[in-house]
Design a protein around this motif. Structure first.
Motif, PDB file in Angstrom:
ATOM      1  N   CYS A   1       0.879  -1.174   0.000  1.00  0.00           N
ATOM      2  CA  CYS A   1       0.000   0.000   0.000  1.00  0.00           C
ATOM      3  C   CYS A   1       0.914   1.220   0.000  1.00  0.00           C
TER       4      CYS A   1
ATOM      5  N   LYS B   1      -3.588   0.347  -2.929  1.00  0.00           N
ATOM      6  CA  LYS B   1      -3.472  -0.985  -2.332  1.00  0.00           C
ATOM      7  C   LYS B   1      -3.493  -1.989  -3.480  1.00  0.00           C
TER       8      LYS B   1
ATOM      9  N   ILE C   1      -4.405  -1.733   5.147  1.00  0.00           N
ATOM     10  CA  ILE C   1      -4.315  -0.351   4.663  1.00  0.00           C
ATOM     11  C   ILE C   1      -4.108   0.606   5.826  1.00  0.00           C
TER      12      ILE C   1
ATOM     13  N   GLY D   1      -7.296   6.463   0.070  1.00  0.00           N
ATOM     14  CA  GLY D   1      -6.855   5.106  -0.213  1.00  0.00           C
ATOM     15  C   GLY D   1      -7.701   4.478  -1.306  1.00  0.00           C
TER      16      GLY D   1
END
Length: 399
Positions: free
Chosen positions: A23, A40, A162, A296
């Protein structure tokens, strides 16, 4: 109800059997969209998809009697490969029902993991009905691709990874089909960091979860390049989690996804399928929505059909002007084509295709129309090529 403890237990079960994928921040993509982006890389799993996580967790929970009977699953590809791979690893018989439209690369990989593949129906719903029938007829355990707490808990394990890597994320953007991934991720992320924003992404052609949660009535299409999230009916379990924990759901177009696939290939040198690019597609379509945030993205799968990838690359080159089609009109005299090609060459463009047209044109019989497909450096370079052709006394235009 799915809980953080369920996901932590799943993480302990799958440890050593699935990858803790990287990640990492993408500085270039961050500059382009105006947000700090962390990727990721679930496309680096052995079967190139996050689906392994849920399949592994579900199969490890089976009793000895259930393992002896075997399992059946329905899937457009990634869940199929995840179930097939981990069933083979655990010595469990696996029957996989796949819709007839499933890309050949996914079908062959699933067979390669020792599963019995049954191609049935044109939609996931038709494949699901057939899988249930096989489960009843043969005493197989049905492994649902998303509407199963054990499966969703397995998918949620990536959220633990994550937030361990980037604990101060503002937002997670997650592709949504049936909702297994976002249900697991939202459950884990909201428990660990209540202030984090969870945004789901669907395609405009398959907006089932958006319709179910928001009460909208967007029409459903028949196909999408993001076939991994082409789900007509969202899960009952996952829908409840989405309503409770997901902050927003957005829609993206096919063109957004194509652009995102190509950007990840060119910039990050990583290959994703349509569903895997949905998160980035949302940031490209709604940049103001994520401006300045720490975001993310889950590159949830990399199993893309080579022919589809080739088409996406070519169409992307057209949009960026690196592949252009022009039409040149000139007197039909010996050497006319040579002068045109020489002018194009002098302008620094490369000719990919030539169509020399005499009959199917509205020009006078003394003229010829030549269509060229050119490889160029971009839109400005195309304009330079056209200007040089016109300066040489020929009529030239972009088609």
């Amino acid at each position: 109800m799915l809980s953080l403890q369920d996901i932590r237990d799943a993480a302990a079960r799958v440890q050593g059997h699935v990858l803790n994928t990287p990640c990492v921040e993408s500085q270039t993509l961050s500059q382009i969209v105006g947000a700090q982006i962390f990727l990721k890389f679930e496309n680096l799993q052995f079967t190139a998809s996050f689906k392994e996580r849920g399949a592994c967790n579900k199969l490890t929970l089976l009793t000895a009697e259930e393992r002896a009977h075997g399992v059946v699953a329905m899937s457009a590809g990634n869940h199929a490969q995840g179930v097939a791979y981990h069933a083979q690893r655990l010595g469990v018989r696996a029957v996989i029902v796949m819709p007839r439209f499933t890309p050949g690369v996914k079908v062959e990989r699933t067979r390669g993991f020792g599963a019995e593949v049954v191609l049935h129906g044109d939609t996931l719903d038709e494949a699901r009905a057939h899988a249930y029938a096989l489960a009843q007829a043969q005493g197989l355990i049905f492994v649902h691709p998303y509407d199963d707490e054990a499966v969703a808990a397995g998918q949620g394990t990536l959220a633990l990874e994550i937030l361990q890597a980037v604990p101060d994320l503002d937002t997670l953007v997650i592709a949504v089909g049936g909702g297994g991934l976002i249900a697991g991720v939202a459950t884990a992320a909201k428990a660990l960091q209540p202030g984090i924003e969870i945004v789901g992404v669907q395609t405009t052609r398959f907006p089932a979860m958006v319709n179910a949660v928001k009460g909208t009535h967007h029409p459903q299409g028949t196909s999408t390049i993001a076939e991994g999230i082409a789900v007509g009916t969202p899960g009952v379990i996952t829908q409840e989690v989405v309503k409770r924990l997901v902050d927003d759901l957005v829609l993206v177009d096919e063109g957004d996804i194509e652009q995102a696939v190509l950007m990840l290939l060119e910039i990050e040198k990583t290959l994703v399928e349509g569903a895997g690019a949905a998160g980035l597609a949302a940031l490209l379509r709604y940049p103001e929505r994520f401006a300045g945030k720490k975001v993310g993205l889950v590159l949830c799968g990399g199993n893309i059909d080579p022919l589809l990838l080739a088409a996406i690359i070519e169409r992307g080159m057209v949009r960026s002007g690196r592949l252009a089609r022009i039409k040149v009109s000139a007197r039909d005299t010996p050497g006319a084509l040579a002068r045109i090609t020489a002018t194009v060459a002098d302008a620094g463009a490369n000719i990919e295709e030539v169509h020399h047209q005499r009959a199917f044109t509205l020009l006078s019989a003394q003229n010829v129309e030549i269509e060229l497909v050119l490889q160029t450096r971009g839109h400005a370079h195309v304009a330079e090529v056209l200007e040089q052709l016109r300066s040489a006394g020929m009529e030239a235009a972009l088609v």
